[in-house]
Design a protein around this motif. Structure first.
Motif, PDB file in Angstrom:
ATOM      1  N   THR A 210     -25.593  24.586 -79.278  1.00 30.06           N
ATOM      2  CA  THR A 210     -26.244  23.300 -79.539  1.00 30.06           C
ATOM      3  C   THR A 210     -26.010  22.845 -80.975  1.00 30.06           C
ATOM      4  O   THR A 210     -25.706  21.670 -81.226  1.00 30.06           O
ATOM      5  CB  THR A 210     -27.754  23.398 -79.251  1.00 30.06           C
ATOM      6  OG1 THR A 210     -27.949  23.716 -77.874  1.00 30.06           O
ATOM      7  CG2 THR A 210     -28.463  22.090 -79.567  1.00 30.06           C
TER       8      THR A 210
ATOM      9  N   LYS B  94     -22.409  21.714 -81.361  1.00 33.76           N
ATOM     10  CA  LYS B  94     -22.202  20.426 -80.694  1.00 33.76           C
ATOM     11  C   LYS B  94     -22.725  19.282 -81.554  1.00 33.76           C
ATOM     12  O   LYS B  94     -22.053  18.257 -81.733  1.00 33.76           O
ATOM     13  CB  LYS B  94     -22.902  20.438 -79.335  1.00 33.76           C
ATOM     14  CG  LYS B  94     -22.691  19.174 -78.502  1.00 33.76           C
ATOM     15  CD  LYS B  94     -23.302  19.363 -77.118  1.00 33.76           C
ATOM     16  CE  LYS B  94     -23.063  18.152 -76.223  1.00 33.76           C
ATOM     17  NZ  LYS B  94     -23.881  16.990 -76.616  1.00 33.76           N
TER      18      LYS B  94
ATOM     19  N   LYS C 100     -20.508  18.780 -84.645  1.00 36.71           N
ATOM     20  CA  LYS C 100     -19.210  18.187 -84.294  1.00 36.71           C
ATOM     21  C   LYS C 100     -19.356  16.704 -84.001  1.00 36.71           C
ATOM     22  O   LYS C 100     -18.522  15.885 -84.426  1.00 36.71           O
ATOM     23  CB  LYS C 100     -18.622  18.923 -83.085  1.00 36.71           C
ATOM     24  CG  LYS C 100     -17.155  18.594 -82.819  1.00 36.71           C
ATOM     25  CD  LYS C 100     -16.258  19.119 -83.927  1.00 36.71           C
ATOM     26  CE  LYS C 100     -14.788  18.882 -83.630  1.00 36.71           C
ATOM     27  NZ  LYS C 100     -13.910  19.295 -84.734  1.00 36.71           N
ATOM     28  N   GLU C 101     -20.407  16.345 -83.267  1.00 37.96           N
ATOM     29  CA  GLU C 101     -20.600  14.947 -82.880  1.00 37.96           C
ATOM     30  C   GLU C 101     -21.002  14.071 -84.062  1.00 37.96           C
ATOM     31  O   GLU C 101     -20.533  12.944 -84.201  1.00 37.96           O
ATOM     32  CB  GLU C 101     -21.667  14.846 -81.785  1.00 37.96           C
ATOM     33  CG  GLU C 101     -21.207  15.383 -80.440  1.00 37.96           C
ATOM     34  CD  GLU C 101     -22.295  15.361 -79.399  1.00 37.96           C
ATOM     35  OE1 GLU C 101     -21.983  15.646 -78.229  1.00 37.96           O
ATOM     36  OE2 GLU C 101     -23.469  15.081 -79.753  1.00 37.96           O
TER      37      GLU C 101
ATOM     38  N   THR D 201     -16.569  21.870 -87.530  1.00 39.58           N
ATOM     39  CA  THR D 201     -17.053  23.072 -86.851  1.00 39.58           C
ATOM     40  C   THR D 201     -17.560  24.055 -87.899  1.00 39.58           C
ATOM     41  O   THR D 201     -16.824  24.421 -88.821  1.00 39.58           O
ATOM     42  CB  THR D 201     -15.934  23.723 -86.026  1.00 39.58           C
ATOM     43  OG1 THR D 201     -15.469  22.777 -85.062  1.00 39.58           O
ATOM     44  CG2 THR D 201     -16.434  24.978 -85.326  1.00 39.58           C
TER      45      THR D 201
END
Length: 482
Positions: free
Chosen positions: A256, A259, A262-263, A268
């Motif tokens: 989570t 994610k 990254k979004e 990363t």
């Protein structure tokens, strides 16, 4: 950047660059828990005003607000804030006043912040606003934008926003592509300005603070004193070690967190915590935080999918739970959650309390006691109970969140300290003075590190602790006299 490097050295810091991270702030001396590493005023900032909530453009307060008579967009709490902001707002006001009413409604806080960015640059170029090593547009130019990593839809949105900014400014020398790129920089680098209890107030761009990289195991924390961004060490940071803060909510599984990073930030994370992804300990922790529990109430095991994906098997006792059973409970939780949100929006908090209690009971059937989802439900329930002044029930719910906070947050996390503070205030209100003293003390031990010792917020907390101690002493003396 030589001027910035010299200024950072005066703060015991140095600007470095790493192949996998880019620019970084590194300690040039030892920093200790609670010590201020760096502080910075925003290059530009705006309150997060909306149709339902308005704040002063200067201090972000909500009281005694009056609309600017010129632009009818900006609000101030009084003449002092208006005068402090006038150099910049004079130009902004003239630009916004030229817009028709329809376009004026399109001026969101983000649009305003971009307009203010270029106006501030103009005023600094004209020597109306002074330039310093920590306060100049070249710091904004040096920020990463990740334009090459952005999808086409986002690029189109940035272009549309840039056109509106260009229309407002009407500067012939401003490049639309540069404005669009700066919107991308805002997305990656702007910070949410919060009050002492971490409630969001506005958004600001702090170009030097933005150099500090992310870690899911940070050694520093960012808090705000008014609009001033303050970074404090939460553990010993030896000389030559990189300073890090967390960009995201750390109470989440590695998947989570990765994610979200990254979004939102387009990278990363490779911190020590994220490098454990896929290892047994990380799988176990992720399953406990976001997965399902064993159907045996006496078992503390966690579930993983069976190889045939027909169900989930407990990794401790071997019991299985069918996919259909879990799907039904999760569906019921989702339906109740939607009803609870409607109850809140329609002004029926009592009904929302009943619904969130039902959600909590269903979550306890399927989620681990340390589940993030269960914790969030209890947070919502606590918020509503506080609004309804149901103090006793609120204290019970608040106490139920403490073990989860202690597990999911590191020892010196401000959210843990604030939850202790909330619990202590409820205990004191209900006459549980001895318990309140213990809880206030736990809050002080954390918040003096994250928030410092001289802020009004901490002084108020320390005063409450002393008052609780005085009350306990008085009660003890009264019992002895009787």
């Amino acid at each position: 950047m030589e001027e910035l490097q010299t200024a950072l050295q005066a703060h015991g810091l140095s600007l470095s660059s790493f192949p996998d991270k880019g620019r970084s702030l590194v300690a040039a001396k030892d920093f200790y828990p609670g010590e201020v590493i760096i502080s910075q005023e925003p290059y530009v900032c705006v309150p997060n005003n909306s149709l339902t909530e308005l704040r002063c453009d200067g201090c972000f307060s909500k009281s005694n607000l009056k609309k600017c008579a010129g632009c009818h967009v900006v609000w101030y709490c009084g003449s002092l804030c208006q005068k402090l902001e006038w150099k910049l707002h004079r130009l902004e006001c003239q630009a916004l006043a030229k817009l028709d009413k329809r376009r004026r409604k399109s001026v969101t806080p983000t649009i305003r912040m971009m307009v203010k960015l270029y106006l501030r640059r103009k005023l600094q170029n004209e020597n109306v606003i002074p330039v310093t090593a920590f306060d100049n547009y070249s710091l904004v130019e040096a920020l990463v934008s990740h334009m090459l990593d952005i999808d086409e839809n986002q690029l189109v949105l940035y272009a549309q926003m840039a056109n509106l900014v260009n229309l407002i400014l009407q500067f012939p020398d401003v490049d639309i592509k540069e404005i669009a790129e700066n919107f991308s920089k805002f997305a990656c680098n702007a910070h949410t300005i919060c009050d002492s209890e971490l409630r969001p107030l506005g958004t600001g761009l702090y170009p030097v603070v933005s150099i500090i990289n992310h870690s899911c195991l940070p050694n520093a924390v960012l808090v705000f004193e008014g609009r001033l961004a303050v970074v404090r060490a939460v553990q010993h940071i030896p000389k030559d070690y990189e300073v890090s803060i967390s960009y995201v909510e750390t109470a989440a599984s590695t998947v989570t967190r990765q994610k979200t990073l990254k979004e939102q930030y387009l990278f990363t994370c490779t911190c020590a915590r994220c490098n454990k992804v896929g290892q047994y300990d990380d799988i176990q922790e992720s399953a406990i935080l976001e997965g399902y529990r064993c159907r045996d109430n006496g078992c503390s095991g966690f579930l993983l999918r069976e190889s045939d994906e027909k169900g989930f098997v407990c990794q401790k006792c071997g019991l299985t739970r069918s996919k259909e059973e879990i799907r039904k409970i999760v569906t019921d939780i989702k339906a109740l959650s939607e009803k609870a949100l409607k109850s809140i929006s329609s002004g029926n908090p009592q009904e929302a309390v009943v619904l969130y209690k039902n959600i909590e009971n269903l979550q306890k059937e399927v989620f681990h006691p340390f589940s993030i989802s269960l914790m969030r439900t209890r947070e919502k329930l606590l918020e509503i109970l506080m609004q309804l002044e149901e103090w006793k029930e609120a204290l019970t719910v608040c106490k139920s969140t403490i073990p989860v906070y202690e597990r999911v947050y590191p020892g010196y996390h401000p959210l843990l300290g604030l939850q202790y503070y909330s619990c202590g205030k409820l205990e004191w209100l209900l006459g549980e003075t001895d318990d309140a003293i213990k809880t206030f003390t736990k809050a002080v031990d954390i918040l003096r590190i994250t928030h410092g010792t001289n802020t009004p917020f901490i002084k108020e907390l320390l005063m409450k602790l002393e008052e609780a101690r005085a009350e306990a002493s008085f009660k003890l003396l009264s019992r002895e006299d009787s």
